[in-house]
Design a protein around this motif. Structure first.
Motif, PDB file in Angstrom:
ATOM      1  N   LEU A   1       1.718   6.038  10.076  1.00  0.00           N
ATOM      2  CA  LEU A   1       1.164   5.786   8.746  1.00  0.00           C
ATOM      3  C   LEU A   1      -0.354   5.924   8.828  1.00  0.00           C
ATOM      4  N   PRO A   2      -0.928   6.903   8.097  1.00  0.00           N
ATOM      5  CA  PRO A   2      -2.344   7.211   8.278  1.00  0.00           C
ATOM      6  C   PRO A   2      -3.314   6.403   7.422  1.00  0.00           C
ATOM      7  N   GLY A   3      -2.823   5.424   6.697  1.00  0.00           N
ATOM      8  CA  GLY A   3      -3.728   4.597   5.898  1.00  0.00           C
ATOM      9  C   GLY A   3      -3.445   4.711   4.411  1.00  0.00           C
ATOM     10  N   ALA A   4      -3.845   3.668   3.684  1.00  0.00           N
ATOM     11  CA  ALA A   4      -3.547   3.562   2.255  1.00  0.00           C
ATOM     12  C   ALA A   4      -4.382   4.539   1.439  1.00  0.00           C
ATOM     13  N   LEU A   5      -3.799   5.003   0.331  1.00  0.00           N
ATOM     14  CA  LEU A   5      -4.497   5.911  -0.570  1.00  0.00           C
ATOM     15  C   LEU A   5      -5.231   5.160  -1.681  1.00  0.00           C
TER      16      LEU A   5
ATOM     17  N   LEU B   1       5.834   3.191   1.601  1.00  0.00           N
ATOM     18  CA  LEU B   1       5.093   2.006   1.166  1.00  0.00           C
ATOM     19  C   LEU B   1       4.963   1.101   2.383  1.00  0.00           C
ATOM     20  N   GLU B   2       3.756   0.705   2.708  1.00  0.00           N
ATOM     21  CA  GLU B   2       3.594  -0.284   3.762  1.00  0.00           C
ATOM     22  C   GLU B   2       3.409  -1.646   3.114  1.00  0.00           C
ATOM     23  N   ILE B   3       4.213  -2.602   3.569  1.00  0.00           N
ATOM     24  CA  ILE B   3       4.044  -3.983   3.125  1.00  0.00           C
ATOM     25  C   ILE B   3       3.226  -4.683   4.206  1.00  0.00           C
ATOM     26  N   ILE B   4       2.024  -5.090   3.837  1.00  0.00           N
ATOM     27  CA  ILE B   4       1.168  -5.766   4.806  1.00  0.00           C
ATOM     28  C   ILE B   4       1.214  -7.268   4.553  1.00  0.00           C
ATOM     29  N   ASP B   5       0.912  -8.029   5.585  1.00  0.00           N
ATOM     30  CA  ASP B   5       0.917  -9.481   5.486  1.00  0.00           C
ATOM     31  C   ASP B   5      -0.067  -9.992   6.528  1.00  0.00           C
ATOM     32  N   SER B   6      -0.663 -11.132   6.278  1.00  0.00           N
ATOM     33  CA  SER B   6      -1.636 -11.661   7.235  1.00  0.00           C
ATOM     34  C   SER B   6      -1.236 -13.046   7.680  1.00  0.00           C
ATOM     35  N   ARG B   7      -1.256 -13.229   8.980  1.00  0.00           N
ATOM     36  CA  ARG B   7      -1.034 -14.550   9.529  1.00  0.00           C
ATOM     37  C   ARG B   7      -2.350 -15.355   9.515  1.00  0.00           C
ATOM     38  N   ILE B   8      -3.440 -14.684   9.117  1.00  0.00           N
ATOM     39  CA  ILE B   8      -4.752 -15.333   9.029  1.00  0.00           C
ATOM     40  C   ILE B   8      -4.893 -15.949   7.636  1.00  0.00           C
ATOM     41  N   GLU B   9      -5.363 -17.163   7.592  1.00  0.00           N
ATOM     42  CA  GLU B   9      -5.415 -17.958   6.364  1.00  0.00           C
ATOM     43  C   GLU B   9      -6.155 -17.240   5.225  1.00  0.00           C
ATOM     44  N   ASP B  10      -5.478 -17.156   4.070  1.00  0.00           N
ATOM     45  CA  ASP B  10      -6.069 -16.638   2.823  1.00  0.00           C
ATOM     46  C   ASP B  10      -6.638 -15.217   2.949  1.00  0.00           C
ATOM     47  N   TRP B  11      -6.109 -14.433   3.877  1.00  0.00           N
ATOM     48  CA  TRP B  11      -6.605 -13.060   4.069  1.00  0.00           C
ATOM     49  C   TRP B  11      -8.112 -13.039   4.376  1.00  0.00           C
TER      50      TRP B  11
ATOM     51  N   GLU C   1       0.847  -1.188   0.000  1.00  0.00           N
ATOM     52  CA  GLU C   1       0.000   0.000   0.000  1.00  0.00           C
ATOM     53  C   GLU C   1       0.886   1.243   0.000  1.00  0.00           C
ATOM     54  N   ALA C   2       0.437   2.297  -0.671  1.00  0.00           N
ATOM     55  CA  ALA C   2       1.153   3.583  -0.659  1.00  0.00           C
ATOM     56  C   ALA C   2       0.517   4.506   0.371  1.00  0.00           C
ATOM     57  N   GLU C   3       1.362   5.129   1.197  1.00  0.00           N
ATOM     58  CA  GLU C   3       0.857   5.982   2.273  1.00  0.00           C
ATOM     59  C   GLU C   3       1.760   7.204   2.452  1.00  0.00           C
ATOM     60  N   ILE C   4       1.216   8.239   3.056  1.00  0.00           N
ATOM     61  CA  ILE C   4       1.973   9.444   3.377  1.00  0.00           C
ATOM     62  C   ILE C   4       2.328   9.381   4.859  1.00  0.00           C
ATOM     63  N   GLY C   5       3.600   9.167   5.162  1.00  0.00           N
ATOM     64  CA  GLY C   5       4.028   9.029   6.549  1.00  0.00           C
ATOM     65  C   GLY C   5       4.190  10.373   7.241  1.00  0.00           C
ATOM     66  N   PHE C   6       3.817  10.416   8.519  1.00  0.00           N
ATOM     67  CA  PHE C   6       3.959  11.621   9.354  1.00  0.00           C
ATOM     68  C   PHE C   6       4.992  11.353  10.434  1.00  0.00           C
ATOM     69  N   MET C   7       6.024  12.203  10.518  1.00  0.00           N
ATOM     70  CA  MET C   7       6.984  12.109  11.612  1.00  0.00           C
ATOM     71  C   MET C   7       6.600  13.145  12.666  1.00  0.00           C
ATOM     72  N   LEU C   8       6.456  12.693  13.906  1.00  0.00           N
ATOM     73  CA  LEU C   8       5.987  13.589  14.966  1.00  0.00           C
ATOM     74  C   LEU C   8       7.139  14.268  15.695  1.00  0.00           C
ATOM     75  N   LYS C   9       6.938  15.547  16.030  1.00  0.00           N
ATOM     76  CA  LYS C   9       7.921  16.276  16.846  1.00  0.00           C
ATOM     77  C   LYS C   9       7.405  16.495  18.262  1.00  0.00           C
ATOM     78  N   GLU C  10       6.163  16.074  18.524  1.00  0.00           N
ATOM     79  CA  GLU C  10       5.562  16.167  19.863  1.00  0.00           C
ATOM     80  C   GLU C  10       4.689  14.938  20.093  1.00  0.00           C
ATOM     81  N   ASP C  11       4.479  14.611  21.370  1.00  0.00           N
ATOM     82  CA  ASP C  11       3.537  13.544  21.700  1.00  0.00           C
ATOM     83  C   ASP C  11       2.116  13.993  21.365  1.00  0.00           C
TER      84      ASP C  11
END
Length: 259
Positions: free
Chosen positions: A228-232, A136-146, A104-114
């Protein structure tokens, strides 16, 4: 922590370590709740930290309508990112280190404060952001067949596997994230497009949701964490030999190969 929660957490950890799939929890335990699933995830996080792994950020999943429809869920989820998940821009990933990966493609945010909920707003996220970066987030599932429902993916650390972090960074004020476009290519062929508005209308809105959700478990988003705020767009399945490139226009590009 109940024995059931601990046993399910151990089952997922063993599945990840041995690259084996397990039956969905939702198909064998109709009493399991979303809150139980978050406690399973937090038990996994605790065990990974005890193993010496470091949390480097958090990820939100299922923020886009495309992903919610793909997995038949109606709310986002989240997971934790660890130091051993980080992949440098342009690196090659061994596809055999995962079970059934997707990208998935995502726009990452780096935080400078909590950011500590429960009353975090869009503006709080904007003020707490040091910079944004293509990922890019590479996702994977340990749950059978997604075959996952919300409870399954939450328990499985938001189906997280790896994160590829781009080299270019921008200040938030330099980019209109709501309208900023993204083109996702596999082997030079365009396979998906999207914009920042896919993540709950704006990625910062998704991060505000996360900070407030985490408050239910006394967890904060921390200074120095990558969020990572979620896929586009919907996730793309990959096989050996594939190269994935996400082009975010003025925000820059990020790429990864698989073998």
């Amino acid at each position: 922590m109940t024995i059931k929660i601990i046993n399910y957490a151990n089952e997922l950890l063993e599945a990840e370590e041995n690259l084996i799939e397990i039956k969905p929890f939702t198909s064998r335990d109709n009493k399991l709740t979303v809150e139980d699933a978050y406690h399973i995830q937090l038990e996994i996080v605790k065990k990974k930290v005890e193993q010496g792994k470091t949390i480097i950020g958090k990820k939100i999943g299922l923020t886009s309508k495309a992903m919610q429809e793909m997995l038949n869920v109606d709310e986002p989820d989240y997971g934790h990112l660890f130091d051993d998940m980080k992949v440098n821009n342009g690196d090659t990933v061994n596809i055999k280190s995962m079970i059934a990966p997707k990208v998935e493609a995502e726009i990452g945010f780096m935080l400078k404060e909590d950011l500590t909920g429960p009353n975090i707003t869009f503006l709080d996220v904007v003020m707490a952001t040091e910079y944004i970066v293509p990922t890019l987030e590479i996702i994977d599932s340990r749950i059978e067949d997604w075959k996952i429902k919300l409870i399954d993916t939450v328990a499985d650390n938001g189906s997280s596997a790896k994160v590829v972090i781009g080299d270019q960074v921008k200040k938030l004020e330099e980019i209109n994230l709501r309208t900023n476009g993204m083109i996702l290519k596999k082997n030079n062929e365009i396979i998906a497009t999207g914009s920042g508005s896919a993540a709950l209308g704006h990625p910062a809105q998704a991060i505000a949701w996360l900070a407030n959700k985490l408050a239910e478990f006394d967890i904060s988003l921390k200074k120095g964490e990558l969020i990572l705020p979620g896929a586009l767009s919907s996730a793309v399945a990959i096989t050996s030999g594939d190269e994935i490139v996400a082009d975010f226009g003025p925000l820059g590009t990020v790429n990864v190969s698989f073998k």
